[in-house]
Design an enzyme around this catalytic site. Structure first.
Site, PDB file in Angstrom:
ATOM      1  N   GLU A 113     -30.448 -11.910   0.857  1.00 40.26           N
ATOM      2  CA  GLU A 113     -30.015 -11.148   2.039  1.00 40.26           C
ATOM      3  C   GLU A 113     -28.599 -10.649   1.834  1.00 40.26           C
ATOM      4  O   GLU A 113     -27.881 -11.145   0.972  1.00 40.26           O
ATOM      5  CB  GLU A 113     -29.990 -12.066   3.273  1.00 40.26           C
ATOM      6  CG  GLU A 113     -31.324 -12.593   3.679  1.00 40.26           C
ATOM      7  CD  GLU A 113     -31.201 -13.641   4.774  1.00 40.26           C
ATOM      8  OE1 GLU A 113     -30.077 -13.924   5.230  1.00 40.26           O
ATOM      9  OE2 GLU A 113     -32.245 -14.171   5.171  1.00 40.26           O
ATOM     10  N   LYS A 115     -24.714 -10.418   2.856  1.00 36.71           N
ATOM     11  CA  LYS A 115     -23.765 -11.305   3.527  1.00 36.71           C
ATOM     12  C   LYS A 115     -22.827 -10.439   4.372  1.00 36.71           C
ATOM     13  O   LYS A 115     -21.931  -9.767   3.858  1.00 36.71           O
ATOM     14  CB  LYS A 115     -22.984 -12.128   2.495  1.00 36.71           C
ATOM     15  CG  LYS A 115     -22.094 -13.165   3.141  1.00 36.71           C
ATOM     16  CD  LYS A 115     -21.518 -14.094   2.084  1.00 36.71           C
ATOM     17  CE  LYS A 115     -20.707 -15.222   2.698  1.00 36.71           C
ATOM     18  NZ  LYS A 115     -19.744 -14.835   3.692  1.00 36.71           N
ATOM     19  N   ASP A 117     -19.975  -9.212   6.779  1.00 37.57           N
ATOM     20  CA  ASP A 117     -18.577  -9.621   6.834  1.00 37.57           C
ATOM     21  C   ASP A 117     -18.052  -9.443   8.255  1.00 37.57           C
ATOM     22  O   ASP A 117     -17.503  -8.418   8.616  1.00 37.57           O
ATOM     23  CB  ASP A 117     -17.763  -8.769   5.850  1.00 37.57           C
ATOM     24  CG  ASP A 117     -16.398  -9.367   5.615  1.00 37.57           C
ATOM     25  OD1 ASP A 117     -16.152 -10.496   6.086  1.00 37.57           O
ATOM     26  OD2 ASP A 117     -15.573  -8.699   4.967  1.00 37.57           O
ATOM     27  N   TYR A 224     -29.586 -13.737  11.244  1.00 34.20           N
ATOM     28  CA  TYR A 224     -30.077 -14.080   9.910  1.00 34.20           C
ATOM     29  C   TYR A 224     -30.507 -15.534   9.762  1.00 34.20           C
ATOM     30  O   TYR A 224     -30.757 -16.010   8.659  1.00 34.20           O
ATOM     31  CB  TYR A 224     -29.033 -13.743   8.850  1.00 34.20           C
ATOM     32  CG  TYR A 224     -27.642 -14.232   9.179  1.00 34.20           C
ATOM     33  CD1 TYR A 224     -27.367 -15.573   9.344  1.00 34.20           C
ATOM     34  CD2 TYR A 224     -26.591 -13.314   9.327  1.00 34.20           C
ATOM     35  CE1 TYR A 224     -26.104 -16.021   9.648  1.00 34.20           C
ATOM     36  CE2 TYR A 224     -25.317 -13.753   9.636  1.00 34.20           C
ATOM     37  CZ  TYR A 224     -25.081 -15.112   9.800  1.00 34.20           C
ATOM     38  OH  TYR A 224     -23.827 -15.550  10.106  1.00 34.20           O
ATOM     39  N   LYS A 311     -20.285 -14.018  -3.778  1.00 31.84           N
ATOM     40  CA  LYS A 311     -19.278 -13.108  -3.206  1.00 31.84           C
ATOM     41  C   LYS A 311     -18.921 -12.024  -4.209  1.00 31.84           C
ATOM     42  O   LYS A 311     -18.652 -12.310  -5.383  1.00 31.84           O
ATOM     43  CB  LYS A 311     -18.015 -13.888  -2.851  1.00 31.84           C
ATOM     44  CG  LYS A 311     -18.241 -14.967  -1.811  1.00 31.84           C
ATOM     45  CD  LYS A 311     -17.778 -14.550  -0.433  1.00 31.84           C
ATOM     46  CE  LYS A 311     -16.328 -14.879  -0.252  1.00 31.84           C
ATOM     47  NZ  LYS A 311     -15.875 -14.587   1.119  1.00 31.84           N
ATOM     48  N   CYS A 405      16.086   6.941   8.975  1.00 36.41           N
ATOM     49  CA  CYS A 405      14.807   7.657   8.936  1.00 36.41           C
ATOM     50  C   CYS A 405      14.827   8.699   7.824  1.00 36.41           C
ATOM     51  O   CYS A 405      15.753   9.508   7.759  1.00 36.41           O
ATOM     52  CB  CYS A 405      14.547   8.326  10.285  1.00 36.41           C
ATOM     53  SG  CYS A 405      13.057   9.328  10.267  1.00 36.41           S
ATOM     54  N   CYS A 408      14.705  12.308   9.695  1.00 38.90           N
ATOM     55  CA  CYS A 408      15.738  12.843  10.595  1.00 38.90           C
ATOM     56  C   CYS A 408      17.043  12.068  10.514  1.00 38.90           C
ATOM     57  O   CYS A 408      17.974  12.348  11.260  1.00 38.90           O
ATOM     58  CB  CYS A 408      15.217  12.871  12.029  1.00 38.90           C
ATOM     59  SG  CYS A 408      15.021  11.215  12.729  1.00 38.90           S
ATOM     60  N   CYS A 423      11.652   4.618  13.803  1.00 41.39           N
ATOM     61  CA  CYS A 423      12.659   5.640  14.034  1.00 41.39           C
ATOM     62  C   CYS A 423      12.646   5.889  15.536  1.00 41.39           C
ATOM     63  O   CYS A 423      11.632   6.303  16.095  1.00 41.39           O
ATOM     64  CB  CYS A 423      12.319   6.925  13.276  1.00 41.39           C
ATOM     65  SG  CYS A 423      13.322   8.300  13.859  1.00 41.39           S
ATOM     66  N   CYS A 429      12.314  13.855  15.895  1.00 36.85           N
ATOM     67  CA  CYS A 429      11.970  13.516  14.514  1.00 36.85           C
ATOM     68  C   CYS A 429      10.672  14.257  14.157  1.00 36.85           C
ATOM     69  O   CYS A 429       9.663  14.088  14.841  1.00 36.85           O
ATOM     70  CB  CYS A 429      11.798  12.006  14.411  1.00 36.85           C
ATOM     71  SG  CYS A 429      11.274  11.439  12.795  1.00 36.85           S
TER      72      CYS A 429
HETATM   73  S1  IVH Z   1     -26.912 -18.187   6.632  1.00 37.59           S
HETATM   74  C1  IVH Z   1     -26.615 -22.813   7.283  1.00 37.59           C
HETATM   75  N1  IVH Z   1     -27.026 -15.647   6.107  1.00 37.59           N
HETATM   76  O1  IVH Z   1     -21.420 -16.268   5.979  1.00 37.59           O
HETATM   77  C2  IVH Z   1     -26.235 -21.467   6.793  1.00 37.59           C
HETATM   78  N2  IVH Z   1     -24.903 -16.553   6.679  1.00 37.59           N
HETATM   79  O2  IVH Z   1     -20.047 -19.297   5.029  1.00 37.59           O
HETATM   80  C3  IVH Z   1     -26.320 -20.442   7.811  1.00 37.59           C
HETATM   81  N3  IVH Z   1     -23.108 -14.855   6.783  1.00 37.59           N
HETATM   82  O3  IVH Z   1     -20.895 -18.703   8.416  1.00 37.59           O
HETATM   83  C4  IVH Z   1     -25.718 -19.158   7.408  1.00 37.59           C
HETATM   84  N4  IVH Z   1     -24.354 -13.131   6.291  1.00 37.59           N
HETATM   85  O4  IVH Z   1     -21.004 -16.253   9.135  1.00 37.59           O
HETATM   86  C5  IVH Z   1     -26.227 -16.669   6.449  1.00 37.59           C
HETATM   87  N5  IVH Z   1     -27.334 -13.385   5.672  1.00 37.59           N
HETATM   88  C6  IVH Z   1     -26.537 -14.400   6.015  1.00 37.59           C
HETATM   89  C7  IVH Z   1     -25.156 -14.220   6.275  1.00 37.59           C
HETATM   90  C8  IVH Z   1     -24.371 -15.328   6.589  1.00 37.59           C
HETATM   91  C9  IVH Z   1     -23.145 -13.541   6.603  1.00 37.59           C
HETATM   92  C10 IVH Z   1     -21.880 -15.609   7.100  1.00 37.59           C
HETATM   93  C11 IVH Z   1     -21.991 -16.623   8.180  1.00 37.59           C
HETATM   94  C12 IVH Z   1     -21.633 -17.919   7.556  1.00 37.59           C
HETATM   95  C13 IVH Z   1     -20.855 -17.477   6.364  1.00 37.59           C
HETATM   96  C14 IVH Z   1     -21.038 -18.402   5.200  1.00 37.59           C
END
Ligand code: IVH
Length: 682
Positions: A113, A115, A117, A224, A311, A405, A408, A423, A429
């Site tokens: 999946e 991740k 942010d 998720y 990551k 500045c 100006c 400034c 300015c």
């Molecule tokens: S599963 C028990 N799936 O990444 C694990 N986490 O440190 C449950 N995150 O705290 C998390 N995308 O905020 C999972 N597809 C994804 C995710 C995801 C982002 C975040 C989440 C978690 C951190 C991992």
């Protein structure tokens, strides 16, 4: 209680509680006990229940701020909210797969999946209704942010389909790029510091005290993970698809993988594909699909053993810092920008990077001539993250932040508690003037779209406008033939452009039309610090005219709902400057609206008694604008042509049937030009 009495009491309580909230939150000087406050709040709640028709739209009962506990309620998680262990290399992923297969056997199915942010959230539904939203906190307990989360449109407040009595789901709240950019542009417009990245903007948003403000933040949420068992569901994949069937938003980008190569393919595809996503991801999550196997694998103290995050690396390169420029923004904030020896980074050539502010320069101890590390992470602009000290030349010079500045030459100031130097010469300015002009003409302000950044620059560079009032004193002769030279660059030769007849007419017409812009937008357009769109509306609704606003005392200002100290001080300071009063007077002289006009009022009576049918598409106005203009000039809009119609206002594509009917009844068909002449030659 009688109706009238209830109405008065609700009004009283609302104001009183608002004042107490203000005393508590803003001034940190409460004047009543928590107990007394709660009593008043309860009285208001009871009355509002009894007489919902009198509940004021700004009632403290509608807000999180109504709760005197200032901080969000702490809630213990039913299932601990763990984080994932991170990995940064293929090697670590291989080790994870080996660990898993060693423990539970070969042929394990994995799910890959994205991740996301953002900020993790846990949602609880009871009998299909969203009852609680809690942040991760320390994993054991988090903050109850339910009222804020309820404002996120992609989170259903009520489930559909076949849901269990109680359901807990987990996911990520995040802010897509488009909304993030818009939010930052708006913040910069009113002089607030922009957020560094969408994650910070999200975290800040969900911790705001007023859910109404949260509602304006462009947040999104994807689920998720389901921490509880569901009858008949054996895999993570099925659990996610199932919650999707209840109307919950889940990820579309999820893959079942049986082989190591499938996992690496997913990772590599998204390492490139993420550039095109409308939001940030910072890696890939790999999970064991079978829920029984997940249980067998279990957890360490902090992380599940059945999942790992890969990551993405923030790409980082080394290059030479040649020099530092200082840029002055619209608000006067001075930003240091590094000029670098051009270097390839994440698909683009980087020549410049942000150094943020004087503190960061000092912290990094960056010196001219240093070899610096440049990174492109979640932020849009690359940044300098460190210095390679091994390569520091003996004569590398420490950076002395400028004290005047660069535009100006005014001595810079630094406000207490702020990192940036400013400034203070806001009215003379150059970048600050240009910024003010650009803000004034922008869509949400005076909406003069015949002028844009480039044209404003030409007018300013030629000395024709020095402030926003000057726009209304421009003449045809000043504008026609006005020239600008666009200097040559690597790709293009030098180019000269000049204002022609049509451009000049459009500019003048656009300025003229802005006289119909209502007072709240005019006040916003003036660019008073902290007076954004919403604040401008509140102030104009309360004070009605610029004269009243100008005369308002500090106490009167802060007594207005949602007007705090910072705004009140800024408004008072703005009106203290004679130059600003002159701008207001000159704008008023030319007919810019400086007071609130009731909605029904008109600009002129030239179309009085005339009935219009508007049809087709127009060049300079939308059909709705045309209709609004007809009403503003006291005319009437009707839907279909009859003997009573005075004019048919036809754009392109008017239907042939309409034309025939108008001809038959002898009703004049006029164009957009004719119409503009009618309303302008009054
Ligand atoms: S599963 C028990 N799936 O990444 C694990 N986490 O440190 C449950 N995150 O705290 C998390 N995308 O905020 C999972 N597809 C994804 C995710 C995801 C982002 C975040 C989440 C978690 C951190 C991992």
């Amino acid at each position: 209680m009688k109706e009238q009495e209830a109405k008065t009491r609700i009004g009283q309580l609302t104001r009183e509680l608002q004042q107490h909230n203000y005393n508590y939150y803003v001034l940190a000087k409460p004047t009543i006990s928590d107990y007394d406050f709660d009593q008043l709040l309860k009285e208001l709640e009871t009355l509002e229940k009894q007489f919902p028709q009198f509940r004021l739209s700004d009632s403290p009962t509608l807000r999180v701020g109504g709760d005197i506990t200032k901080e969000f309620k702490t809630v213990k998680h039913r299932y601990p909210m763990m984080s994932l262990s991170n990995s940064y290399s293929e090697e670590e992923i291989r080790e994870f797969i080996n660990r898993v297969t060693k423990a539970v056997g070969n042929n394990v199915e994995f799910v890959c999946e994205l991740k996301y942010d953002g900020v993790a959230i846990s949602l609880t539904y009871k009998n299909g209704i969203l009852v609680q939203a809690v942040t991760r906190g320390d994993g054991v307990q988090g903050d109850d942010v339910t009222n804020n989360i309820k404002t996120i449109k992609t989170i259903p407040l009520r489930l559909q389909g076949n849901y269990p009595e109680e359901l807990e789901v987990r996911g990520e709240i995040f802010m897509p790029h488009a909304g993030f950019n818009r939010l930052n542009a708006e913040r910069e417009e009113i002089g607030d510091a922009p957020f560094a990245n969408p994650r910070n903007a999200t975290a800040g948003s969900i911790k705001m005290q007023d859910p109404k403000e949260v509602a304006k933040r462009p947040l999104d949420c994807i689920i998720y993970y389901v921490p509880q068992d569901l009858p008949g569901i054996e895999t993570h994949y099925d659990a996610i698809k199932y919650v999707g069937s209840l109307g919950i938003k889940i990820s579309k980008n999820i893959a079942l993988c049986h082989k190591e190569e499938d996992i690496f393919e997913f990772i590599n595809d998204w390492n490139i594909g993420r550039e095109h996503l409308p939001y940030d991801i910072d890696g890939i999550v790999i999970k064991v699909n079978n829920l029984a196997l997940q249980k067998e694998l279990g957890y360490t103290a902090k992380n599940p053993r059945w999942a790992i995050a890969y990551k993405f690396k923030a790409e980082r390169v080394e290059t030479l810092l040649r020099s530092i420029d200082y840029q002055v923004g619209r608000t006067g904030a001075v930003t240091p920008v590094a000029n670098l020896q051009p270097v390839q980074l994440a698909g683009t050539v980087v020549k410049r990077a942000s150094l943020h502010n004087a503190d960061i320069i000092a912290q990094l101890d960056v010196r001219l001539g240093d070899t610096v590390y440049v990174e492109k992470g979640g932020e849009i602009i690359p940044k300098i993250v460190g210095v390679n000290l091994d390569k520091r030349p003996a004569d590398a010079e420490p950076v002395r932040f400028i004290d005047h500045c660069p535009e100006c030459n005014t001595p810079l100031v630094r406000k207490e508690g702020e990192a940036a130097y400013y400034c203070p010469n806001e009215d003379s300015c150059p970048p600050q003037i240009k910024g003010k002009l650009e803000h004034f003409i922008s869509r949400k302000a005076m909406n003069i779209d015949s002028l844009g950044e480039g044209k404003i620059e030409m007018l300013f560079d030629n000395g024709l406008v020095k402030n926003v009032a000057d726009l209304y004193y421009l003449s045809y002769n000043q504008l026609i033939g006005l020239e600008k030279t666009i200097p040559a660059d690597e790709n293009k030769k030098e180019k000269k452009i000049s204002f022609q007849e049509k451009t000049v007419q459009n500019i003048l017409k656009g300025i003229e039309q802005s006289l119909t812009v209502p007072f709240p937008k005019v006040l916003f357009a003036l660019g008073i610090r902290y007076v954004g769109e919403t604040v401008a509306k509140k102030l104009t609704a309360h004070f009605k005219s610029i004269d009243n606003l100008q005369q308002a005392s500090y106490e009167e200002l802060i007594a207005v709902d949602e007007i705090g100290e910072k705004i009140a001080e800024s408004v008072i300071q703005w009106f203290q400057k004679p130059a600003h009063l002159e701008i207001v007077n000159r704008l008023r002289e030319k007919g810019v609206q400086m007071e609130l006009i009731e909605e029904t009022s008109t600009i002129s009576n030239v179309l009085e008694g005339k009935s219009f049918v508007v049809s087709g598409v127009f060049e300079r106005h939308s059909r709705n604008e045309i209709k609004a203009l007809i009403e503003l000039h006291a005319g009437k809009n009707t839907g279909s042509i009859s003997a009573k119609t005075d004019y048919v206002l036809a754009g392109v594509n008017m239907g042939p049937a309409k034309k025939e009917k108008a001809d038959k009844l002898g009703i004049p068909i006029i164009s957009e030009d004719d119409f503009e002449k009618m309303i302008n030659n009054r």
